[in-house]
Enzyme design. Sequence first.
Site, short mmCIF file in Angstrom:
data_model
loop_
_atom_site.label_atom_id
_atom_site.label_comp_id
_atom_site.label_asym_id
_atom_site.label_seq_id
_atom_site.Cartn_x
_atom_site.Cartn_y
_atom_site.Cartn_z
N ASP A 1 -5.24 -1.50 0.44
CA ASP A 1 -5.83 -2.18 1.59
C ASP A 1 -7.07 -1.41 2.04
O ASP A 1 -7.07 -0.18 2.11
CB ASP A 1 -4.82 -2.24 2.74
CG ASP A 1 -5.42 -2.81 4.00
OD1 ASP A 1 -5.47 -4.05 4.12
OD2 ASP A 1 -5.86 -2.01 4.86
N SER B 1 0.82 -1.21 0.00
CA SER B 1 0.00 0.00 0.00
C SER B 1 0.85 1.26 0.00
O SER B 1 0.48 2.27 -0.59
CB SER B 1 -0.93 0.00 1.22
OG SER B 1 -1.84 -1.07 1.15
N GLU C 1 -5.01 -3.18 -4.92
CA GLU C 1 -5.41 -1.82 -5.29
C GLU C 1 -5.77 -0.97 -4.06
O GLU C 1 -6.64 -0.11 -4.13
CB GLU C 1 -6.59 -1.84 -6.27
CG GLU C 1 -6.20 -2.36 -7.64
CD GLU C 1 -4.99 -1.64 -8.22
OE1 GLU C 1 -5.04 -0.41 -8.38
OE2 GLU C 1 -3.97 -2.32 -8.48
#
Length: 601
Positions: free
Chosen positions: A426, A144, A424
């Site tokens: 968390d 992320s 894409e």
Amino acid sequence: MDGVDQLAPERKKAQFDVDEMKIVWAGSRHAFQVSDRIARLVASDPAFRKDNRAMLSRKELFKNTLRKAAYAWKRIIELRLSEEEASMLRSSVDEPAFTDLHWGMFVPAIKGQGTDEQHQKWLPLAYKMEIIGCYAQTELGHGSNVQGLETTATFDPQTDEFVVHSPTLTSSKWWPGGLGKVSTHAVVYARLITDGQDHGVNGFIVQLRSLEDHSPLPGITIGDIGMKFGNGAYNTMDNGVLRFEHVRIPRNQMLMRVSQVTREGKYVQSNVPRQLLYGTMVYVRQTIVADASCALSRAVCIATRYSAVRRQFGSKNGGPETQVIDYKTQQNRLFPLLASAYAFRFVGEWLKWLYTDVTQRLQANDFSTLPEAHACTAGLKSLTTTATADGIEECRKLCGGHGYLCSSGLPELFAVYVPACTYEGDNIVLLLQVARFLMKTVSQLGSGNMPVGTTTYMGRAEQLMQCHCGVQKAEDWLNPSAILEAFEARAIRMSVACAQNLSKFTNQEEGFAELAADLVEAAVAHCQLIVVSKFIEKLQQDIPGKGVKPILEILCNIYALHLVHKHLGDFVSTGCITAKQASLANEQLRSLYSQVFTRVK
């Protein structure tokens, strides 16, 4: 399309069900007609069968998916399918495949971040699948936190090349689908370094394997990362690991739409605003939301059919036992999921419009709606994927012991879908991003900067902070304005409460860390308001099909009132509704379940 329409009518062995496909793709008349043709093509072609997957080894699973993906591509060419039809047929392979990343990430990344010259060079190759691409961003040490990526791309002015390198073990690219065995190329994200200066993360097109014999190119270590959760599921995908040992690529393989490196090694920003990159992000996330509706629709379809057929207990005088769907507890668990599938479908359709709108605005250098659009898509991605993953598991439970069998389709559907809660972005990290946007919006209230888009309701903060729900009897909860006001009041009051608590901290970042759980709940309230409002807006449109609109109205009310019941503490503690009004909402919800039950029976 004649080839599709003239397919043999007999339906051969194929687990993918035509009715299920119609439920997933039902929408506009055009979309239904297209999906109907593709559904018949898939259902009548034994090449798409998948009933034997539970017995296949990992190697056999992967080879089977390769065969299906290649066959689907062959049929797309033979039948000259449109882009929309081709996308539907690829999805009908119905198992994670390398093509998902090629079309879903590799191509959009080049389109969104490449120059016109790069489009002309790379896109024709990708469209013809003469090269197969993947999206190499996530690393073993960073997912992320994209800004923390460690892979480097250092410019060498003597050779006019970038040197791509993995300096640490944790800089190994980890998880990209299609990377382990198939991809010939990748869009690689690395830290751009020129003359010793780090310019942050940028994208680069890197060839990984030879187009002659498919062997890894010099300096590239690549492979499959092994078995994943579930039986079939993502084990059909070659998620991979990738390391670079001073791999050289031409300078013009840096994606240079928004930033460039000159022949002399000078880093310059182009006249194309960097914000244009967000257009691709909006596109990917709206696709994820649409996929959530599809996945949940399939699970609900299985659970509903099972509930209508399965009988258990209640036999009197030797008569048949009671159908499981007759039990109120089954309806209470199943029907909100049915409503959610439609709610996510309609908010996904709206996100497609949002993507078009944002793209047009960005091209006109209008960035006014970009922060709101970014927060909106991030939040809806989080909300819908979390609800869908939980919903699929609930459907498995609704099918009792039979739901645990691979042949039910539910265990694999869950295993395939649950990674969406992480990739894409968390889901919790995304909700915290939404919360930051909401806190900024609240801080600007009264300054003349009017909230836009999905935050427009915040412009009526003073009114919503003071309003009281006017519901007096159960039927009043069927009034869309009453529902919207309750959700708007809850959302603004939770956001304002968080903002007030944040103001007590001298260090805002410490405040965000301490209040993170409350901020996440405020973000969820905002996102649920978006879904409810878009469902209501859909009902205000001309909906084709006799008797469809009344059913959708029932489902819309079920979705909204179930959320009221689920988050009752928020609604009551913020003063949006009273305990009596909450009781009336539950009474109306039970009535709505009975109406759906009558139609299902």
